[in-house]
Design a protein around this motif. Structure first.
Motif, PDB file in Angstrom:
ATOM      1  N   MET A 164       2.414 -12.660   3.457  1.00  0.00           N
ATOM      2  CA  MET A 164       3.211 -11.874   2.424  1.00  0.00           C
ATOM      3  C   MET A 164       2.356 -10.875   1.776  1.00  0.00           C
ATOM      4  N   THR A 165       2.601  -9.529   1.712  1.00  0.00           N
ATOM      5  CA  THR A 165       1.749  -8.579   1.393  1.00  0.00           C
ATOM      6  C   THR A 165       1.311  -8.530  -0.107  1.00  0.00           C
ATOM      7  N   GLY A 166       0.502  -8.200  -0.658  1.00  0.00           N
ATOM      8  CA  GLY A 166      -0.078  -8.172  -2.224  1.00  0.00           C
ATOM      9  C   GLY A 166      -0.181  -9.751  -2.589  1.00  0.00           C
ATOM     10  N   SER A 167      -0.819  -9.694  -3.835  1.00  0.00           N
ATOM     11  CA  SER A 167      -0.918 -10.964  -4.463  1.00  0.00           C
ATOM     12  C   SER A 167       0.199 -11.283  -5.081  1.00  0.00           C
ATOM     13  N   ALA A 168       0.223 -12.784  -5.585  1.00  0.00           N
ATOM     14  CA  ALA A 168       1.708 -13.184  -6.084  1.00  0.00           C
ATOM     15  C   ALA A 168       1.868 -12.464  -7.502  1.00  0.00           C
ATOM     16  N   HIS A 169       0.766 -12.315  -8.250  1.00  0.00           N
ATOM     17  CA  HIS A 169       0.957 -11.586  -9.557  1.00  0.00           C
ATOM     18  C   HIS A 169       1.237 -10.216  -9.188  1.00  0.00           C
ATOM     19  N   SER A 170       1.136  -9.428  -8.352  1.00  0.00           N
ATOM     20  CA  SER A 170       1.270  -8.048  -8.163  1.00  0.00           C
ATOM     21  C   SER A 170       2.618  -7.714  -7.942  1.00  0.00           C
ATOM     22  N   LEU A 171       3.359  -8.790  -7.060  1.00  0.00           N
ATOM     23  CA  LEU A 171       4.653  -8.760  -6.327  1.00  0.00           C
ATOM     24  C   LEU A 171       5.726  -8.322  -7.448  1.00  0.00           C
ATOM     25  N   PRO A 172       6.699  -7.578  -7.128  1.00  0.00           N
ATOM     26  CA  PRO A 172       7.916  -7.234  -8.015  1.00  0.00           C
ATOM     27  C   PRO A 172       8.556  -8.503  -8.301  1.00  0.00           C
ATOM     28  N   GLY A 173       8.949  -8.783  -9.607  1.00  0.00           N
ATOM     29  CA  GLY A 173       9.680  -9.984  -9.980  1.00  0.00           C
ATOM     30  C   GLY A 173      10.712  -9.929 -11.119  1.00  0.00           C
ATOM     31  N   ALA A 174      11.437 -11.012 -11.088  1.00  0.00           N
ATOM     32  CA  ALA A 174      12.528 -10.594 -12.274  1.00  0.00           C
ATOM     33  C   ALA A 174      13.068 -12.067 -12.505  1.00  0.00           C
ATOM     34  N   TRP A 175      13.758 -12.322 -13.694  1.00  0.00           N
ATOM     35  CA  TRP A 175      14.609 -13.534 -14.078  1.00  0.00           C
ATOM     36  C   TRP A 175      16.151 -13.290 -13.606  1.00  0.00           C
ATOM     37  N   ILE A 176      16.728 -14.373 -13.190  1.00  0.00           N
ATOM     38  CA  ILE A 176      18.199 -14.057 -12.597  1.00  0.00           C
ATOM     39  C   ILE A 176      18.987 -14.730 -13.635  1.00  0.00           C
ATOM     40  N   SER A 177      19.787 -13.527 -14.467  1.00  0.00           N
ATOM     41  CA  SER A 177      20.498 -13.935 -15.580  1.00  0.00           C
ATOM     42  C   SER A 177      21.850 -14.085 -15.269  1.00  0.00           C
ATOM     43  N   GLY A 178      22.450 -13.720 -14.174  1.00  0.00           N
ATOM     44  CA  GLY A 178      23.712 -13.809 -13.872  1.00  0.00           C
ATOM     45  C   GLY A 178      23.988 -13.502 -12.590  1.00  0.00           C
ATOM     46  N   ILE A 179      25.107 -14.254 -11.869  1.00  0.00           N
ATOM     47  CA  ILE A 179      25.296 -14.454 -10.726  1.00  0.00           C
ATOM     48  C   ILE A 179      26.821 -14.117 -10.317  1.00  0.00           C
ATOM     49  N   GLY A 180      27.244 -13.143  -9.365  1.00  0.00           N
ATOM     50  CA  GLY A 180      28.658 -13.324  -8.833  1.00  0.00           C
ATOM     51  C   GLY A 180      28.691 -13.121  -7.584  1.00  0.00           C
ATOM     52  N   LEU A 181      29.818 -13.748  -6.887  1.00  0.00           N
ATOM     53  CA  LEU A 181      30.196 -14.251  -5.438  1.00  0.00           C
ATOM     54  C   LEU A 181      31.259 -14.214  -5.030  1.00  0.00           C
ATOM     55  N   LEU A 182      31.621 -13.563  -3.880  1.00  0.00           N
ATOM     56  CA  LEU A 182      33.256 -13.628  -3.458  1.00  0.00           C
ATOM     57  C   LEU A 182      32.914 -13.263  -1.985  1.00  0.00           C
ATOM     58  N   GLY A 183      33.729 -14.315  -0.906  1.00  0.00           N
ATOM     59  CA  GLY A 183      33.674 -14.115   0.280  1.00  0.00           C
ATOM     60  C   GLY A 183      34.463 -15.271   1.159  1.00  0.00           C
ATOM     61  N   PRO A 184      34.599 -15.337   2.448  1.00  0.00           N
ATOM     62  CA  PRO A 184      35.476 -16.331   3.115  1.00  0.00           C
ATOM     63  C   PRO A 184      35.254 -17.670   2.424  1.00  0.00           C
ATOM     64  N   GLY A 185      36.181 -18.020   1.902  1.00  0.00           N
ATOM     65  CA  GLY A 185      36.157 -19.776   1.332  1.00  0.00           C
ATOM     66  C   GLY A 185      35.229 -19.593   0.071  1.00  0.00           C
ATOM     67  N   LEU A 186      34.699 -18.738  -0.351  1.00  0.00           N
ATOM     68  CA  LEU A 186      34.115 -18.822  -1.545  1.00  0.00           C
ATOM     69  C   LEU A 186      34.453 -17.826  -2.684  1.00  0.00           C
ATOM     70  N   ARG A 187      35.204 -18.204  -3.731  1.00  0.00           N
ATOM     71  CA  ARG A 187      36.221 -17.540  -4.614  1.00  0.00           C
ATOM     72  C   ARG A 187      35.299 -17.054  -5.731  1.00  0.00           C
ATOM     73  N   ASP A 188      34.183 -17.352  -6.076  1.00  0.00           N
ATOM     74  CA  ASP A 188      33.222 -17.336  -7.181  1.00  0.00           C
ATOM     75  C   ASP A 188      31.970 -17.983  -7.165  1.00  0.00           C
ATOM     76  N   TRP A 189      31.249 -17.642  -7.980  1.00  0.00           N
ATOM     77  CA  TRP A 189      29.720 -18.276  -8.202  1.00  0.00           C
ATOM     78  C   TRP A 189      29.995 -19.777  -8.248  1.00  0.00           C
ATOM     79  N   PRO A 190      30.636 -20.248  -9.387  1.00  0.00           N
ATOM     80  CA  PRO A 190      30.572 -21.724  -9.708  1.00  0.00           C
ATOM     81  C   PRO A 190      31.332 -22.682  -8.348  1.00  0.00           C
ATOM     82  N   GLY A 191      32.326 -22.007  -7.984  1.00  0.00           N
ATOM     83  CA  GLY A 191      32.698 -22.791  -6.742  1.00  0.00           C
ATOM     84  C   GLY A 191      31.653 -22.650  -5.559  1.00  0.00           C
ATOM     85  N   ALA A 192      31.211 -21.452  -5.183  1.00  0.00           N
ATOM     86  CA  ALA A 192      30.205 -21.445  -4.185  1.00  0.00           C
ATOM     87  C   ALA A 192      29.010 -22.153  -4.148  1.00  0.00           C
ATOM     88  N   ALA A 193      28.621 -22.370  -5.605  1.00  0.00           N
ATOM     89  CA  ALA A 193      27.340 -22.958  -5.951  1.00  0.00           C
ATOM     90  C   ALA A 193      27.551 -24.495  -5.582  1.00  0.00           C
TER      91      ALA A 193
END
Length: 269
Positions: free
Chosen positions: A1-30
């Motif tokens: 993995m290139t770069g040090s762990a500290h220098s790699l771009p990062g973020a917190w995940i504050s919200g998720i959305g999902l829709l796909g075959p047999g996956l109607r939303d994030w809570p159900g898919a989770a």
């Protein structure tokens, strides 16, 4: 993995959305991805969000409905203001059904292409409808990297959060192609996902991610049917990361990207 762990771009995940075959939303898919419920394959059902004015709801195509649905789910779950968010839209090819109808028109004796078909054919159509639905005026990036489009979008959104220190909403989406286009681009159904990424942890949040390039082999899914879905639809290449989030399992997830490089995501639950 290139770069040090500290220098790699990062973020917190504050919200998720999902829709796909047999996956109607994030809570159900989770629940499915966490192994708490079975995955039952079913065609993706797409509807135009009520946030669009009536005229735009009538004109919206499959990828627009898909992108807006998952984006709004992620924003609503986080309690965020959609109108203030920078966005990254990433899709491997836009709306195949709309492209098919334009090709039919061009192959006919008339050769007149509907203005609605034409404006829905541009790759940034979903971003335009998003602005109409939410009133967003923040910057919107629109990307395409063929089968690596999810990973490309994730890297772009993470860089925005890390450099500009502002929240960024990633929306990755792909829809199916009708024949004869499907013979050349066999995407079987619609799949979309959204991650609201923030520079600081929200309440609640799903964990933190950092990402960089790697030559390691991409991760697969233990469920053969879900792994077939992962390989069949470019936006579904996000499923290994979403599985780790659903299970609350910290670790490194390697995602498909380019022929010579993948994206390694360090996830901390």
């Amino acid at each position: 993995m290139t770069g040090s762990a500290h220098s790699l771009p990062g973020a917190w995940i504050s919200g998720i959305g999902l829709l796909g075959p047999g996956l109607r939303d994030w809570p159900g898919a989770a629940a499915i991805l966490a192994g708490e419920a079975p995955w039952v394959p079913a065609g993706t059902v797409l509807t135009a969000p009520e946030q669009l004015p009536a005229a735009e709801r009538r004109r919206s195509v499959r990828v627009v409905k898909l992108a807006l649905t998952v984006g709004l789910e992620a924003v609503t779950a986080a309690g965020a203001d959609a109108s203030a968010l920078a966005t990254v839209f990433s899709s491997s090819g836009g709306d195949g059904h709309n492209c098919h109808l334009i090709c039919e028109a061009l192959a006919s004796d008339d050769r007149q292409v509907s203005p609605t078909r034409f404006h829905n054919s541009v790759h940034n159509a979903a971003a335009g409808y998003w602005g109409i639905a939410t009133g967003a005026t923040a910057p919107a990036a629109v990307l395409c990297a063929f089968d690596g489009s999810f990973a490309a979008g994730l890297l772009e959104a993470l860089v925005q959060v890390s450099v500009d220190r502002v929240p960024s909403l990633l929306i990755a989406y792909d829809a199916d192609y009708p024949e004869p286009l499907r013979a050349a681009r066999p995407v079987p159904d619609a799949f979309g996902m959204a991650l609201l990424l923030t520079p600081e942890p929200g309440a609640p949040h799903f964990g933190r991610i950092r990402a960089g390039l790697t030559t390691a082999t991409a991760d697969t899914l233990a469920d053969p049917a879900l792994d077939t879905l992962r390989r069949a639809i470019p936006a579904a290449r996000s499923l290994p990361l979403l599985t780790a989030i659903a299970r609350g399992e910290s670790g490194r997830i390697v995602l498909d990207y380019l022929d010579h490089a993948r994206v390694a995501v360090d996830f901390t639950a």
